[in-house]
Design an enzyme around this catalytic site. Structure first.
Site, PDB file in Angstrom:
ATOM      1  N   GLY A  65       0.149   1.669  13.016  1.00 25.87           N
ATOM      2  CA  GLY A  65       0.773   1.370  11.727  1.00 25.87           C
ATOM      3  C   GLY A  65      -0.066   1.929  10.588  1.00 25.87           C
ATOM      4  O   GLY A  65      -0.894   2.826  10.772  1.00 25.87           O
ATOM      5  N   LYS A  96       0.816  -1.230   0.000  1.00 21.77           N
ATOM      6  CA  LYS A  96       0.000   0.000   0.000  1.00 21.77           C
ATOM      7  C   LYS A  96       0.849   1.280   0.000  1.00 21.77           C
ATOM      8  O   LYS A  96       0.453   2.271  -0.600  1.00 21.77           O
ATOM      9  CB  LYS A  96      -0.960   0.009   1.195  1.00 21.77           C
ATOM     10  CG  LYS A  96      -2.076  -1.024   1.066  1.00 21.77           C
ATOM     11  CD  LYS A  96      -3.062  -0.890   2.209  1.00 21.77           C
ATOM     12  CE  LYS A  96      -4.114  -1.976   2.127  1.00 21.77           C
ATOM     13  NZ  LYS A  96      -5.161  -1.807   3.143  1.00 21.77           N
ATOM     14  N   GLY A 118      -3.250   0.455  17.803  1.00 21.57           N
ATOM     15  CA  GLY A 118      -2.286   0.301  16.717  1.00 21.57           C
ATOM     16  C   GLY A 118      -1.935   1.651  16.123  1.00 21.57           C
ATOM     17  O   GLY A 118      -2.745   2.591  16.152  1.00 21.57           O
ATOM     18  N   ASN A 144      -4.927   1.942  -1.654  1.00 23.75           N
ATOM     19  CA  ASN A 144      -5.449   0.575  -1.826  1.00 23.75           C
ATOM     20  C   ASN A 144      -6.208   0.417  -3.143  1.00 23.75           C
ATOM     21  O   ASN A 144      -6.682  -0.666  -3.461  1.00 23.75           O
ATOM     22  CB  ASN A 144      -6.342   0.167  -0.646  1.00 23.75           C
ATOM     23  CG  ASN A 144      -7.742   0.739  -0.751  1.00 23.75           C
ATOM     24  OD1 ASN A 144      -7.952   1.784  -1.359  1.00 23.75           O
ATOM     25  ND2 ASN A 144      -8.709   0.060  -0.164  1.00 23.75           N
TER      26      ASN A 144
HETATM   27  P1  ATR Z   1      -0.111  -2.216   9.253  1.00 23.69           P
HETATM   28  O1  ATR Z   1       0.245  -1.455   8.020  1.00 23.69           O
HETATM   29  O2  ATR Z   1      -0.857  -3.484   9.003  1.00 23.69           O
HETATM   30  O3  ATR Z   1      -0.788  -1.375  10.286  1.00 23.69           O
HETATM   31  P2  ATR Z   1       2.413  -2.113  10.671  1.00 23.69           P
HETATM   32  O4  ATR Z   1       2.766  -0.755  10.207  1.00 23.69           O
HETATM   33  O5  ATR Z   1       3.465  -3.177  10.741  1.00 23.69           O
HETATM   34  O6  ATR Z   1       1.281  -2.775   9.785  1.00 23.69           O
HETATM   35  O7  ATR Z   1       1.703  -1.980  12.097  1.00 23.69           O
HETATM   36  C1  ATR Z   1       1.264  -3.082  12.808  1.00 23.69           C
HETATM   37  C2  ATR Z   1       0.583  -2.597  14.070  1.00 23.69           C
HETATM   38  O8  ATR Z   1       0.185  -3.717  14.863  1.00 23.69           O
HETATM   39  C3  ATR Z   1       1.483  -1.763  14.966  1.00 23.69           C
HETATM   40  O9  ATR Z   1       0.699  -0.843  15.667  1.00 23.69           O
HETATM   41  C4  ATR Z   1       2.080  -2.822  15.900  1.00 23.69           C
HETATM   42  O10 ATR Z   1       2.553  -2.305  17.106  1.00 23.69           O
HETATM   43  P3  ATR Z   1       4.061  -1.719  17.195  1.00 23.69           P
HETATM   44  O11 ATR Z   1       4.029  -0.374  16.493  1.00 23.69           O
HETATM   45  O12 ATR Z   1       4.337  -1.593  18.629  1.00 23.69           O
HETATM   46  O13 ATR Z   1       4.924  -2.714  16.481  1.00 23.69           O
HETATM   47  C5  ATR Z   1       0.855  -3.661  16.129  1.00 23.69           C
HETATM   48  N1  ATR Z   1       1.130  -5.033  16.566  1.00 23.69           N
HETATM   49  C6  ATR Z   1       1.573  -6.066  15.820  1.00 23.69           C
HETATM   50  N2  ATR Z   1       1.673  -7.182  16.564  1.00 23.69           N
HETATM   51  C7  ATR Z   1       1.283  -6.855  17.832  1.00 23.69           C
HETATM   52  C8  ATR Z   1       1.164  -7.568  19.062  1.00 23.69           C
HETATM   53  N3  ATR Z   1       1.454  -8.874  19.150  1.00 23.69           N
HETATM   54  N4  ATR Z   1       0.727  -6.887  20.154  1.00 23.69           N
HETATM   55  C9  ATR Z   1       0.425  -5.576  20.082  1.00 23.69           C
HETATM   56  N5  ATR Z   1       0.523  -4.837  18.938  1.00 23.69           N
HETATM   57  C10 ATR Z   1       0.943  -5.473  17.828  1.00 23.69           C
END
Ligand code: ATR
Length: 272
Positions: free
Chosen positions: A129, A66, A127, A87
């Protein structure tokens, strides 16, 4: 000959988009062909070029491309610009338009299908991300009372909140700081469910009658869903509505016709 569309992703085998778009095409009488294309991790731009060369008219883009699609577009819609991600692509003669239908898909599902108004509500977005960023602008545009972004890596939540602060009442924090606070809408935009886990949330965050919403679609009992039920959330959605609404908005962008998502829900549930 049918106009060609596709979805690019990696992996892509799990994608429901071909079934959804085929159902929309049947329902609206549009003559389109839509398929899933697995692009190599380092070959997204080449895959797009090849699809344009064979006459492709537009595409959806899913993980992990994306942001790359955002870079590749020669023109961005305002909502794609705000989301920082694309997207939906439209291939015109001299340009590649990048759009983003995720935010509007979430809004339509919450406010129309679930009939849950956002105005004056307390929102918690889990989140920080790409998925979270994609829906922040549209959510703030509905004038919630407040929007808290909470993230495992706290600094990401704070900097995302700072970025969107000019648009509305948004703040960022870590999960520990949520103790003692309750919210009307809790949206899980983390990818934690992909690894079968969930954010470390304190008890008591779901206000009576609150909505728990998981953005990464997947049926079944994820840890977040179980937690929300145990904690007394009034309504729980696993994100199917958002998946359908963002697809319907893409279809509308390409074809100028808005399909009805309701009949497709049953179709997908039968196939699940
Ligand atoms: P996306 O584009 O799908 O949002 P990303 O930028 O990798 O992907 O972000 C993933 C999100 O899920 C982030 O907020 C991540 O938290 P961190 O910024 O602390 O990494 C969160 N995330 C992924 N696995 C997690 C877990 N097991 N517990 C809590 N947060 C999680």
């Amino acid at each position: 000959m049918a106009d060609k569309y596709c979805v690019f992703g990696n992996p892509i085998g799990h994608s429901k988009s071909p079934i959804i778009q085929a159902a929309f095409a049947r329902q609206t009488g549009q003559d389109i062909e839509y398929r899933a294309i697995l692009a190599p991790s380092d070959g997204f731009a080449d895959a797009v070029d090849a699809f344009i060369a064979e006459g492709g008219k537009g595409a959806n883009v899913t993980l992990p491309f994306k942001q790359e699609a955002y870079q590749l577009a020669t023109r961005l819609t305002q909502r794609a610009e705000q989301a920082g991600a694309v997207n939906t692509l439209v291939f015109n003669d001299n340009e590649v338009v990048g759009d983003n239908t995720d935010g509007v898909g979430l809004l339509r599902d919450i406010t129309i299908t679930l009939n849950y108004p956002i105005r004056d509500k307390r929102i918690l977005l889990l989140g920080a991300g790409g998925a979270a960023r994609g829906v922040l602008g549209p959510l703030l545009g509905e004038h919630p009372e407040s929007l808290v972004i909470a993230n495992r890596t706290e600094v990401r939540a704070r900097s995302l909140a700072a970025h969107f602060a000019p648009i509305g009442p948004v703040s960022g924090c870590g999960y520990g700081e949520l103790a003692g606070r309750a919210f009307d809408i809790v949206i899980n935009a983390t990818s934690a469910s992909l690894s079968g886990s969930m954010p470390a949330l304190p008890n008591g965050i779901f206000a009576p009658g609150s909505l728990a919403y998981k953005m990464m679609y997947g049926l079944g009992d994820t840890p977040f869903r179980i937690f929300a039920r145990e904690q007394g959330a009034g309504m729980i959605s696993e994100g199917l509505g958002m998946l359908l609404e963002q697809a319907a908005e893409s279809f509308f962008v390409w074809r100028g016709v808005r399909p009805d998502c309701a009949p497709v829900v049953e179709l997908l549930q039968k196939k699940a």
